[in-house]
Design a protein around this motif. Sequence first.
Motif, short mmCIF file in Angstrom:
data_model
loop_
_atom_site.label_atom_id
_atom_site.label_comp_id
_atom_site.label_asym_id
_atom_site.label_seq_id
_atom_site.Cartn_x
_atom_site.Cartn_y
_atom_site.Cartn_z
N UNK A 227 -106.93 29.24 50.92
CA UNK A 227 -106.14 30.43 50.55
C UNK A 227 -105.35 30.18 49.27
N UNK A 228 -104.84 28.96 49.13
CA UNK A 228 -104.12 28.60 47.91
C UNK A 228 -105.03 28.76 46.67
N UNK A 229 -106.26 28.31 46.82
CA UNK A 229 -107.21 28.40 45.70
C UNK A 229 -107.49 29.85 45.33
N UNK A 267 -98.36 26.36 45.79
CA UNK A 267 -98.31 25.14 44.99
C UNK A 267 -99.21 25.25 43.76
N UNK A 268 -100.47 25.61 43.98
CA UNK A 268 -101.44 25.63 42.87
C UNK A 268 -101.08 26.72 41.85
N UNK A 269 -100.66 27.86 42.32
CA UNK A 269 -100.27 28.93 41.40
C UNK A 269 -99.07 28.51 40.55
N UNK A 270 -98.13 27.79 41.17
CA UNK A 270 -96.94 27.32 40.44
C UNK A 270 -97.34 26.35 39.33
N UNK A 319 -91.26 22.69 38.16
CA UNK A 319 -91.79 21.50 38.83
C UNK A 319 -90.75 20.85 39.74
N UNK A 320 -89.49 20.93 39.34
CA UNK A 320 -88.43 20.37 40.18
C UNK A 320 -88.33 21.15 41.48
N UNK A 321 -88.42 22.47 41.40
CA UNK A 321 -88.40 23.30 42.61
C UNK A 321 -89.58 22.94 43.52
N UNK A 322 -90.76 22.76 42.90
CA UNK A 322 -91.96 22.42 43.68
C UNK A 322 -91.79 21.06 44.36
N UNK A 323 -91.24 20.09 43.62
CA UNK A 323 -91.01 18.77 44.20
C UNK A 323 -90.06 18.86 45.38
N UNK A 344 -103.02 14.66 28.02
CA UNK A 344 -103.23 15.27 29.33
C UNK A 344 -101.92 15.26 30.13
N UNK A 345 -101.69 16.34 30.82
CA UNK A 345 -100.52 16.44 31.70
C UNK A 345 -101.05 16.54 33.13
N UNK A 346 -100.57 15.68 34.01
CA UNK A 346 -101.16 15.62 35.36
C UNK A 346 -100.07 15.56 36.42
N UNK A 347 -100.27 16.36 37.45
CA UNK A 347 -99.36 16.36 38.60
C UNK A 347 -100.20 15.95 39.82
#
Length: 354
Positions: A227-229, A267-270, A319-323, A344-347
């Motif tokens: 569903x996230x995807x 998460x993914x949308x953020x 990103x802080x909110x997500x963490x 590259x930026x990676x989470x």
Amino acid sequence: MQNQTFKNGQKKALIRLALITSPIIGVYTITPMILFVTSVKDVQLENFYINEFNVIKALVGISFFVFIEWMLNIWLFSYADNQLGREINKKYKYIFSYAFMFVAVLFSQIRRMEMNPIDFKMFSYYPFVAATANNTFILILYRLITGRHEKAQLELDKTKLELAQYVTQQEQLKNKIHPHFIFNALNTLKLLIKREQGAAEDYLVRLSSYLRFSITETAKDISLIKDELEFCQNYIELQKVRFANSITFHNLLPQEVINNEYLPVVTLQSLAENAIKHNAFTKRNPLVLELRLKEDGNIAFSNNVIPKRTNEETTGTGLDNLRRRFELLGNDSLSIVHHQEDKQFEVTFNTIKK
């Protein structure tokens, strides 16, 4: 209801302790008396026999008296205020507790003198000393037990308060997901209606699906990756229309992970929103988003870095909110890596296996 249950648990613990300690206190109270009587050679004591029956009778009597002391103190310090309808000063409770004990010992001494008129001399004061020590010992044990229960109650209340704060914080964080998205989407839809009605219809369908997920699913804490995807892909497709197809998204996750594991909702949308917000991509130099499973079992969401010409100060709030949302769900695995060499930026983060 919970406080009453807690009170009942404390009461049961105190009664159990009273039943256990009363005979023990009785034993060490009566022992010096027996030793004194057996060691003194006095004419008055010739007819005062100590046998097993007398010892057991005395032990039962003293143990019963200690138990009564326990019950009195439990009532005085735990229930008297409520039952009498007013708060009584603690010093008066202590005075009453010791006064009751002295009166009871005095009464028992008078009865003993009537039955066995023997002068034990200075040892006659021993019952008062022993009863005082016993009552003090009972009060100390009472404070230890009630103090432990009160501490546990405070810890429980503190945990409940923290949980309530976490729930409130979780809701606040979720409410910050897309502050300007609706405004931009409606503007894009307005332009599409004027230029391409077919594209406008497709855009409206995706927007409707996106908003439906926002209304129904974001009330939850976690969401299935499948569903996230879908939610993330709808968001990216909507942004493609706005940014003239200058965004590419590659999903490389295995179906087993997609269909069985969970993430904090949106998460993914953020992450996609964060990448779109902080990069200056064009049709010639598109933004490439990639979602893949790493060898260590973590999931990586990465994008190429395309710096903006103007140095825009980033607060890292998204990103802080997500963490923090990950942490509130007991998952502190989210980490951010900026690979300077290949831009590259990676989470990376762990999934939640429900």
